[in-house]
Design a protein around this motif. Structure first.
Motif, mmCIF file in Angstrom:
data_model
loop_
_atom_site.group_PDB
_atom_site.id
_atom_site.type_symbol
_atom_site.label_atom_id
_atom_site.label_comp_id
_atom_site.label_asym_id
_atom_site.label_seq_id
_atom_site.Cartn_x
_atom_site.Cartn_y
_atom_site.Cartn_z
ATOM 1 N N LEU A 15 40.541 39.942 -34.409
ATOM 2 C CA LEU A 15 39.910 41.127 -34.996
ATOM 3 C C LEU A 15 39.700 40.963 -36.494
ATOM 4 O O LEU A 15 38.698 41.434 -37.045
ATOM 5 C CB LEU A 15 40.745 42.376 -34.691
ATOM 6 N N ASN A 16 40.611 40.283 -37.160
ATOM 7 C CA ASN A 16 40.437 40.023 -38.592
ATOM 8 C C ASN A 16 39.254 39.082 -38.825
ATOM 9 O O ASN A 16 38.489 39.259 -39.780
ATOM 10 C CB ASN A 16 41.706 39.430 -39.202
ATOM 11 N N HIS A 17 39.073 38.102 -37.959
ATOM 12 C CA HIS A 17 37.908 37.214 -38.062
ATOM 13 C C HIS A 17 36.609 38.013 -37.922
ATOM 14 O O HIS A 17 35.646 37.778 -38.656
ATOM 15 C CB HIS A 17 37.956 36.106 -37.007
ATOM 16 N N ILE A 18 36.575 38.951 -36.982
ATOM 17 C CA ILE A 18 35.389 39.799 -36.828
ATOM 18 C C ILE A 18 35.159 40.608 -38.101
ATOM 19 O O ILE A 18 34.026 40.712 -38.594
ATOM 20 C CB ILE A 18 35.511 40.736 -35.606
ATOM 21 N N TYR A 19 36.220 41.169 -38.637
ATOM 22 C CA TYR A 19 36.119 41.957 -39.873
ATOM 23 C C TYR A 19 35.519 41.117 -40.996
ATOM 24 O O TYR A 19 34.587 41.540 -41.682
ATOM 25 C CB TYR A 19 37.510 42.477 -40.256
ATOM 26 N N GLU A 20 36.047 39.909 -41.187
ATOM 27 C CA GLU A 20 35.538 39.032 -42.247
ATOM 28 C C GLU A 20 34.081 38.651 -42.002
ATOM 29 O O GLU A 20 33.290 38.603 -42.938
ATOM 30 C CB GLU A 20 36.406 37.777 -42.366
ATOM 31 N N PHE A 21 33.720 38.395 -40.755
ATOM 32 C CA PHE A 21 32.329 38.076 -40.435
ATOM 33 C C PHE A 21 31.421 39.250 -40.778
ATOM 34 O O PHE A 21 30.396 39.096 -41.440
ATOM 35 C CB PHE A 21 32.191 37.699 -38.959
ATOM 36 N N LYS A 22 31.810 40.436 -40.361
ATOM 37 C CA LYS A 22 30.969 41.612 -40.597
ATOM 38 C C LYS A 22 30.868 41.969 -42.082
ATOM 39 O O LYS A 22 29.873 42.544 -42.509
ATOM 40 C CB LYS A 22 31.469 42.791 -39.774
ATOM 41 N N VAL A 25 32.092 37.578 -45.375
ATOM 42 C CA VAL A 25 32.974 36.536 -45.900
ATOM 43 C C VAL A 25 32.671 35.199 -45.236
ATOM 44 O O VAL A 25 32.750 34.153 -45.860
ATOM 45 C CB VAL A 25 34.463 36.921 -45.700
ATOM 46 N N ARG A 26 32.288 35.264 -43.956
ATOM 47 C CA ARG A 26 31.984 34.061 -43.174
ATOM 48 C C ARG A 26 30.655 34.246 -42.461
ATOM 49 O O ARG A 26 30.321 35.348 -42.048
ATOM 50 C CB ARG A 26 33.051 33.822 -42.114
ATOM 51 N N ASN A 27 29.933 33.152 -42.287
ATOM 52 C CA ASN A 27 28.712 33.175 -41.477
ATOM 53 C C ASN A 27 29.011 32.809 -40.033
ATOM 54 O O ASN A 27 28.249 33.139 -39.132
ATOM 55 C CB ASN A 27 27.677 32.192 -42.019
ATOM 56 N N MET A 28 30.136 32.102 -39.863
ATOM 57 C CA MET A 28 30.502 31.617 -38.541
ATOM 58 C C MET A 28 32.012 31.451 -38.482
ATOM 59 O O MET A 28 32.647 31.155 -39.493
ATOM 60 C CB MET A 28 29.830 30.270 -38.284
ATOM 61 N N VAL A 29 32.564 31.640 -37.298
ATOM 62 C CA VAL A 29 34.009 31.535 -37.090
ATOM 63 C C VAL A 29 34.262 30.642 -35.882
ATOM 64 O O VAL A 29 33.529 30.687 -34.902
ATOM 65 C CB VAL A 29 34.631 32.934 -36.837
ATOM 66 N N LEU A 30 35.311 29.854 -35.973
ATOM 67 C CA LEU A 30 35.848 29.116 -34.828
ATOM 68 C C LEU A 30 37.297 29.550 -34.683
ATOM 69 O O LEU A 30 38.086 29.430 -35.615
ATOM 70 C CB LEU A 30 35.783 27.601 -35.063
ATOM 71 N N TYR A 31 37.629 30.083 -33.519
ATOM 72 C CA TYR A 31 38.992 30.526 -33.262
ATOM 73 C C TYR A 31 39.433 29.964 -31.915
ATOM 74 O O TYR A 31 38.794 30.199 -30.889
ATOM 75 C CB TYR A 31 39.069 32.055 -33.259
#
Length: 120
Positions: A15-22, A25-31
């Motif tokens: 959920l924090n990765h989604i927050y940062e994406f929205k 902060v990030r254009n793309m995430v790998l989790y």
């Protein structure tokens, strides 16, 4: 009295990765996460209209890529085998797209490519 739901740490990180994406902060995430949470993650990404791609890692884990549509389109062409089998060039591109430190990516690329060290 309100009842608090306790979320597993893997879900909180997701959920924090989604927050940062929205927030941009990030254009793309790998989790990399447990398959146990795949349905939850997919549902959340689809509800928020976020493009994603899933790569099986093993019997119990997945690599979940998500981000901007153009990034996900590039990943569909780049990630066609396990991440540990990427060429030095593919690994470099992936790291750059994920926003990793560019100088560290350059060093990693050179180390992986030919192991040559520059004199300092």
């Amino acid at each position: 009295m309100a009842t608090e739901r306790i979320l597993p740490s893997e879900i909180r990180i997701f959920l924090n990765h989604i927050y940062e994406f929205k927030k941009g902060v990030r254009n793309m995430v790998l989790y990399t996460m447990s398959k146990d949470y795949e349905a939850f993650a997919v549902r959340r990404l689809e509800n928020q209209h976020i493009c994603y791609m899933i790569q099986e890692v093993g019997a119990h884990k997945i690599n979940l890529f998500f981000g901007k549509p153009e990034c996900m389109e590039a990943m569909r062409h780049l990630i066609i085998r396990p991440l540990n089998q990427l060429t030095a060039e593919e690994d470099f591109i992936l790291g750059a797209m994920l926003g990793y430190d560019l100088c560290q990516q350059c060093k990693r690329y050179c180390d992986k490519k030919d192991g040559l060290k520059l004199a300092v």
